[in-house]
Design a protein around this motif. Structure first.
Motif, PDB file in Angstrom:
ATOM      1  N   THR A 367       1.634   2.717  -1.989  1.00  0.00           N
ATOM      2  CA  THR A 367       0.722   3.180  -0.942  1.00  0.00           C
ATOM      3  C   THR A 367       1.423   3.323   0.410  1.00  0.00           C
ATOM      4  OG1 THR A 367       0.033   0.912  -0.467  1.00  0.00           O
ATOM      5  CG2 THR A 367      -1.258   2.140  -2.107  1.00  0.00           C
ATOM      6  N   ARG A 368       2.468   2.493   0.624  1.00  0.00           N
ATOM      7  CA  ARG A 368       3.259   2.631   1.856  1.00  0.00           C
ATOM      8  C   ARG A 368       4.750   2.442   1.519  1.00  0.00           C
ATOM      9  NH1 ARG A 368       1.563  -1.213   6.644  1.00  0.00           N
ATOM     10  NH2 ARG A 368       3.080  -2.606   5.652  1.00  0.00           N
ATOM     11  N   SER A 394       0.406   8.348  -0.193  1.00  0.00           N
ATOM     12  CA  SER A 394       1.257   7.546   0.688  1.00  0.00           C
ATOM     13  C   SER A 394       0.846   7.760   2.144  1.00  0.00           C
ATOM     14  CB  SER A 394       2.728   7.946   0.510  1.00  0.00           C
ATOM     15  OG  SER A 394       3.535   7.289   1.466  1.00  0.00           O
ATOM     16  N   VAL A 395       0.561   6.639   2.823  1.00  0.00           N
ATOM     17  CA  VAL A 395       0.207   6.761   4.242  1.00  0.00           C
ATOM     18  C   VAL A 395       1.418   7.195   5.062  1.00  0.00           C
ATOM     19  CG1 VAL A 395      -1.650   5.074   4.060  1.00  0.00           C
ATOM     20  CG2 VAL A 395       0.665   4.303   4.665  1.00  0.00           C
ATOM     21  N   LEU A 396       2.634   7.040   4.505  1.00  0.00           N
ATOM     22  CA  LEU A 396       3.834   7.470   5.247  1.00  0.00           C
ATOM     23  C   LEU A 396       3.863   8.982   5.426  1.00  0.00           C
ATOM     24  CD1 LEU A 396       6.634   5.234   3.674  1.00  0.00           C
ATOM     25  CD2 LEU A 396       5.252   4.805   5.717  1.00  0.00           C
ATOM     26  N   GLY A 397       3.292   9.703   4.471  1.00  0.00           N
ATOM     27  CA  GLY A 397       3.263  11.160   4.575  1.00  0.00           C
ATOM     28  C   GLY A 397       1.949  11.694   5.085  1.00  0.00           C
ATOM     29  N   PRO A 427       6.910   0.709   8.875  1.00  0.00           N
ATOM     30  CA  PRO A 427       7.194  -0.460   9.724  1.00  0.00           C
ATOM     31  C   PRO A 427       8.621  -0.959   9.511  1.00  0.00           C
ATOM     32  CG  PRO A 427       5.111  -0.719   8.556  1.00  0.00           C
ATOM     33  CD  PRO A 427       5.800   0.457   7.951  1.00  0.00           C
ATOM     34  N   ALA A 428       9.228  -1.426  10.543  1.00  0.00           N
ATOM     35  CA  ALA A 428      10.573  -1.983  10.421  1.00  0.00           C
ATOM     36  C   ALA A 428      10.536  -3.235   9.558  1.00  0.00           C
ATOM     37  CB  ALA A 428      11.123  -2.304  11.812  1.00  0.00           C
ATOM     38  N   ALA A 434       0.561  -4.607   9.856  1.00  0.00           N
ATOM     39  CA  ALA A 434      -0.541  -4.853   8.917  1.00  0.00           C
ATOM     40  C   ALA A 434      -0.074  -4.550   7.498  1.00  0.00           C
ATOM     41  CB  ALA A 434      -1.735  -3.974   9.284  1.00  0.00           C
ATOM     42  N   PRO A 435      -0.615  -5.252   6.520  1.00  0.00           N
ATOM     43  CA  PRO A 435      -0.185  -5.008   5.139  1.00  0.00           C
ATOM     44  C   PRO A 435      -0.537  -3.591   4.680  1.00  0.00           C
ATOM     45  CG  PRO A 435      -2.122  -6.433   5.193  1.00  0.00           C
ATOM     46  CD  PRO A 435      -1.655  -6.299   6.610  1.00  0.00           C
ATOM     47  N   ALA A 436       0.206  -3.130   3.713  1.00  0.00           N
ATOM     48  CA  ALA A 436      -0.061  -1.813   3.142  1.00  0.00           C
ATOM     49  C   ALA A 436      -1.403  -1.809   2.421  1.00  0.00           C
ATOM     50  CB  ALA A 436       1.057  -1.437   2.174  1.00  0.00           C
ATOM     51  N   PRO A 437      -2.069  -0.666   2.322  1.00  0.00           N
ATOM     52  CA  PRO A 437      -3.330  -0.602   1.565  1.00  0.00           C
ATOM     53  C   PRO A 437      -3.131  -1.161   0.151  1.00  0.00           C
ATOM     54  CG  PRO A 437      -2.956   1.450   2.753  1.00  0.00           C
ATOM     55  CD  PRO A 437      -1.709   0.646   2.903  1.00  0.00           C
ATOM     56  N   ALA A 438      -4.034  -2.017  -0.271  1.00  0.00           N
ATOM     57  CA  ALA A 438      -3.863  -2.719  -1.541  1.00  0.00           C
ATOM     58  C   ALA A 438      -4.371  -1.885  -2.712  1.00  0.00           C
ATOM     59  CB  ALA A 438      -4.618  -4.048  -1.491  1.00  0.00           C
ATOM     60  N   HIS A 439      -3.734  -2.129  -3.859  1.00  0.00           N
ATOM     61  CA  HIS A 439      -4.215  -1.552  -5.120  1.00  0.00           C
ATOM     62  C   HIS A 439      -3.935  -2.552  -6.229  1.00  0.00           C
ATOM     63  CE1 HIS A 439      -3.732   1.233  -8.752  1.00  0.00           C
ATOM     64  NE2 HIS A 439      -5.030   1.125  -8.507  1.00  0.00           N
ATOM     65  N   GLU A 440      -4.894  -3.427  -6.453  1.00  0.00           N
ATOM     66  CA  GLU A 440      -4.770  -4.447  -7.493  1.00  0.00           C
ATOM     67  C   GLU A 440      -5.711  -4.179  -8.663  1.00  0.00           C
ATOM     68  OE1 GLU A 440      -2.508  -6.809  -7.452  1.00  0.00           O
ATOM     69  OE2 GLU A 440      -1.778  -6.273  -5.455  1.00  0.00           O
ATOM     70  N   GLY A 441      -6.550  -3.174  -8.529  1.00  0.00           N
ATOM     71  CA  GLY A 441      -7.527  -2.884  -9.573  1.00  0.00           C
ATOM     72  C   GLY A 441      -6.931  -2.067 -10.706  1.00  0.00           C
TER      73      GLY A 441
END
Length: 469
Positions: A367-368, A394-397, A427-428, A434-441
């Motif tokens: 996700t990031r 991807s939030v980076l793009g 982020p460096a 803040a943490p990257a968007p989660a995907h645990e499902g």
């Protein structure tokens, strides 16, 4: 021939009677216009009505029977013969009987030919052999499963370790079960980074692994990695087989050609068959700082199945890509490219991506992690690229560089009302971002079914969307 002999059953009971009725049927077809214009006498018309009873039985017109208060004939499709019988109804029924019989006889060969053709096509579809490829979502790590038509398997990497090992191995096992296989014939560990070898020990408790393949010892100091390679890994390979590969080595997988392109910091020197031409994209290459870590040691493989070609180079970085691809291209072109290093710009130079001209690219990004604008630009501008498929948005793009949602396999656990349009800077390392968007499902993989003629189909298992190339 006696009268009683002729009346037994609706069909002739002797060869002579059969020939007689055939001649009358032929006469009727020849002189049908004469009959319709009433040029034939009543006796002949009655004879043809009896002939209709013997040849075909049109449906009983019960409405006419009820109108005339007469019982329908016993399955003959004509009213009982008796006073007041509607002879026009008999004539029409006979016309329909002979016309339908003639049409059926004309169409029967076409029906039979069509049935044979459809049966042959279905039999051919059921026997088409395919190479199955599963790009499993391990949240920015790598786990790629290849399954040959004979169910031999090659798994490239095992995802993340630590607390995430059970999650990632569970996802790998879902793909394994979907493929219908019971063992891993070959496991390639591309390099000794935790997002590539982390799930190995857990996976070995779930399914037999027969052959462990790697580039040799780690060149990057890391206590956790060293402990695993010198301890748990030695225990695993002691119960199976270990192969340290070098460029040019072949990995046996029934029906599939597998050639090592890079390993242990070395690259292929002798081109593949049909490749080796000058690479025009070398001229604009810009080297990066020397990579002395494990990424540059990655095991990369080229795989072929008939006319189908694919490439998976692990996390091989740009300077090694240049060594592999310049000044001449030893690979040629490919149909499928598993984007290197999760889509990070420290890999995926134009000298590689543009030279191999992939028709389709699959990106195992998080996700990031990966999907950087520079990598996306290189991919989108690659000659001949038809589509890019991603495991994640991807939030980076951002939306500016993302592919349409049909081509993205997974969502976030908490899907926002709107996704960012503009790219988000990465982020460096070590920052308090803040943490990257989660995907645990529930996770979904990208599936490829490749055929020997070079065609292949990619399926997004999240939404069922498929496209054939």
């Amino acid at each position: 021939m006696s009268r009683e002999h002729r009346k037994v059953g609706p069909f002739a009971t002797s060869f002579r009677e059969l020939e007689y009725r055939r001649s009358q049927f032929s006469f009727y077809r020849k002189h049908r216009p004469d009959w319709e214009s009433r040029l034939l006498n009543r006796r002949q018309r009655c004879r043809f009505s009896r002939l209709a009873e013997a040849i075909g039985r049109p449906r009983c017109r019960r409405s006419v029977c009820r109108q005339r208060r007469e019982p329908c004939g016993p399955g003959l499709g004509l009213s009982d013969r008796g006073p007041g019988r509607d002879r026009r109804n008999d004539d029409n029924s006979l016309d329909r009987t002979l016309r339908n019989t003639s049409m059926f006889l004309r169409l029967l060969p076409l029906v039979l030919i069509s049935a044979v053709a459809v049966g042959a096509a279905m039999a051919e579809d059921s026997t088409i052999e395919t190479l199955q490829i599963y790009l499993v979502d391990v949240e920015g790590g790598n786990a790629t499963l290849l399954v040959s038509p004979s169910k031999e398997t090659l798994l490239i990497d095992t995802g993340n370790g630590g607390a995430r090992a059970a999650r990632d191995v569970g996802r790998i096992m879902e793909a394994v079960e979907s493929a219908g296989v019971k063992k891993i014939d070959h496991l390639i560990t591309t390099h000794w980074h935790g997002d590539h070898y982390g799930g190995m020990a857990e996976l070995a408790t779930r399914i037999p692994i027969l052959d462990f393949i790697d580039h040799g010892p780690s060149v990057q100091a890391n206590p956790n990695t060293d402990e695993f390679v010198e301890g748990a890994y030695q225990s695993l390979v002691g119960k199976a087989r270990r192969t340290v590969v070098r460029p040019g080595d072949a990995i046996p997988l029934a029906g599939v050609g597998l050639t090592v392109m890079a390993s242990g910091g070395e690259v292929l020197e002798r081109p593949l068959s049909g490749a080796g031409g000058p690479n025009p994209y070398c001229a604009d290459f810009e080297p990066q700082a020397e990579d002395k870590g494990e990424n540059a040691q990655s095991v990369g493989v080229h795989f072929s199945f008939g006319r189908f070609r694919g490439l998976h180079l692990g996390d091989l970085t740009v300077n090694k890509e240049f060594e592999l691809m310049c000044p001449n291209n030893p690979i040629g072109t490919v149909d499928l490219f598993v984007v290197s290093h999760h889509g990070l710009p420290t890999s995926n130079s134009a000298a590689l991506v543009h030279a191999i001209e992939p028709r389709v690219a699959l990106m195992n990004n998080g996700t990031r992690k990966g999907g950087d604008p520079r990598t996306m630009t290189t991919l989108y501008s690659s000659p001949g690229l038809e589509d890019l498929w991603q495991l994640h948005f991807s939030v980076l793009g951002g939306q500016e560089y993302a592919v349409p949602g049909l081509f993205i396999a997974n969502h976030f656990d908490e899907q926002p009302a709107a996704l960012p349009v503009s790219p988000t800077p990465r982020p460096a390392r070590g920052s308090k971002a803040a943490p990257a968007p989660a995907h645990e499902g529930t996770a979904h993989w990208l599936h490829v079914a490749a055929r020997r003629d070079g065609s292949f189909t990619v399926t997004n298992t999240r939404n069922g969307f498929s496209k054939t190339y």
